[in-house]
Design a protein around this motif. Structure first.
Motif, mmCIF file in Angstrom:
data_model
loop_
_atom_site.group_PDB
_atom_site.id
_atom_site.type_symbol
_atom_site.label_atom_id
_atom_site.label_comp_id
_atom_site.label_asym_id
_atom_site.label_seq_id
_atom_site.Cartn_x
_atom_site.Cartn_y
_atom_site.Cartn_z
ATOM 1 N N HIS A 75 46.326 45.614 48.241
ATOM 2 C CA HIS A 75 46.735 44.776 47.057
ATOM 3 C C HIS A 75 47.576 45.364 46.413
ATOM 4 C CE1 HIS A 75 43.101 42.322 48.305
ATOM 5 N NE2 HIS A 75 42.207 43.143 48.016
ATOM 6 N N CYS A 86 42.611 47.508 50.273
ATOM 7 C CA CYS A 86 41.539 46.476 49.870
ATOM 8 C C CYS A 86 40.399 47.173 50.444
ATOM 9 C CB CYS A 86 42.046 45.376 50.700
ATOM 10 S SG CYS A 86 40.731 43.870 50.821
ATOM 11 N N CYS A 88 37.488 45.643 51.068
ATOM 12 C CA CYS A 88 36.679 44.776 52.138
ATOM 13 C C CYS A 88 37.650 43.592 52.636
ATOM 14 C CB CYS A 88 35.411 44.051 51.730
ATOM 15 S SG CYS A 88 35.220 43.935 49.973
ATOM 16 N N HIS A 91 36.941 40.112 53.780
ATOM 17 C CA HIS A 91 36.333 39.211 52.537
ATOM 18 C C HIS A 91 37.684 38.198 52.294
ATOM 19 C CE1 HIS A 91 35.709 37.745 48.636
ATOM 20 N NE2 HIS A 91 34.355 37.972 48.672
ATOM 21 N N HIS A 93 38.148 35.478 50.458
ATOM 22 C CA HIS A 93 38.274 35.043 49.124
ATOM 23 C C HIS A 93 39.220 35.792 47.993
ATOM 24 C CE1 HIS A 93 35.562 32.068 50.549
ATOM 25 N NE2 HIS A 93 34.766 32.814 50.779
ATOM 26 N N PHE A 95 40.066 38.168 44.678
ATOM 27 C CA PHE A 95 39.402 39.425 44.307
ATOM 28 C C PHE A 95 39.842 39.734 42.756
ATOM 29 C CE2 PHE A 95 43.516 40.350 45.841
ATOM 30 C CZ PHE A 95 44.007 40.913 45.126
ATOM 31 N N GLN A 96 39.157 40.667 42.278
ATOM 32 C CA GLN A 96 39.669 40.985 40.984
ATOM 33 C C GLN A 96 39.764 42.533 40.939
ATOM 34 O OE1 GLN A 96 36.498 38.908 41.118
ATOM 35 N NE2 GLN A 96 37.944 37.184 41.474
ATOM 36 N N GLU A 108 37.844 47.254 43.615
ATOM 37 C CA GLU A 108 38.015 45.876 43.754
ATOM 38 C C GLU A 108 36.520 45.277 43.782
ATOM 39 O OE1 GLU A 108 38.778 43.357 48.133
ATOM 40 O OE2 GLU A 108 39.815 45.254 47.850
ATOM 41 N N HIS A 110 34.649 41.181 43.677
ATOM 42 C CA HIS A 110 34.488 40.084 44.190
ATOM 43 C C HIS A 110 33.786 38.887 43.760
ATOM 44 C CE1 HIS A 110 37.044 41.045 47.689
ATOM 45 N NE2 HIS A 110 36.324 42.098 47.541
ATOM 46 N N ASP A 112 33.653 35.261 43.544
ATOM 47 C CA ASP A 112 34.053 33.977 44.335
ATOM 48 C C ASP A 112 34.073 33.002 43.402
ATOM 49 O OD1 ASP A 112 34.780 35.630 46.355
ATOM 50 O OD2 ASP A 112 33.030 35.024 47.400
ATOM 51 N N SER A 115 37.345 32.687 41.262
ATOM 52 C CA SER A 115 38.545 32.287 42.092
ATOM 53 C C SER A 115 38.611 30.518 42.349
ATOM 54 C CB SER A 115 38.558 33.003 43.550
ATOM 55 O OG SER A 115 38.726 34.448 43.014
#
Length: 154
Positions: A75, A86, A88, A91, A93, A95-96, A108, A110, A112, A115
């Motif tokens: 990322h 990253c 995962c 995954h 979807h 991420f933040q 990281e 998640h 979701d 998002s």
């Protein structure tokens, strides 16, 4: 098996499944980013790669970074113009990123629902989200604990 070894094996399997070439340079760039523990800038990567590969140049690093981002293995930290592995890649979807402003630690997470909510809202505005970057900047637990001035009074 170490976490780094697992990450590299997972990346190799992901690339193989997608028919993408996980070259030694791409692997090494991912390894260097993963070992950094926080965000790593492209020129820091270049400096480290140049020590190992005399032919390493900026386009080499940027092509590797672009590939790793496309494969969902890295990322970009927009606020720092840096890169983080990253946590995962499986995954699919959004991420933040939690970014510690004191030590540079990046985690990281998640959520979701966030998002999906943002994508729905953008859709109602006639906008299709292609990429989403959410960065939360603050202090990690160790930095917060070691900095009494940063605690909030209750």
């Amino acid at each position: 098996m170490s976490q780094l070894h697992h990450l590299l094996e997972q990346a190799e399997a992901r690339c193989r499944a997608r028919g993408a070439r996980f070259t030694p340079i791409r692997r090494r760039v991912l390894e260097l980013i993963a070992r950094s523990g926080g965000g790593l800038k492209a020129y820091d990567l270049l400096e480290q790669l140049s020590a190992e590969h005399a032919a390493a140049r900026p386009p080499t690093v940027y092509r590797a970074l672009e590939f790793l981002i496309q494969q969902g293995l890295v990322h970009r930290i927009e606020s720092q113009n840096a890169y983080v592995a990253c946590a995962c890649p499986e995954h699919a979807h959004g991420f933040q990123l939690l970014i510690c402003r004191a030590c540079g630690y990046v985690e990281e997470i998640h959520f979701d629902d966030i998002s999906r909510c943002l994508a729905r809202r953008a859709g109602r505005e006639g906008f299709r989200v292609e990429r989403q970057t959410i960065e939360l900047i603050g202090l990690c637990a160790p930095c917060l604990a070691s900095s009494p001035a940063s605690t909030c009074p209750e």
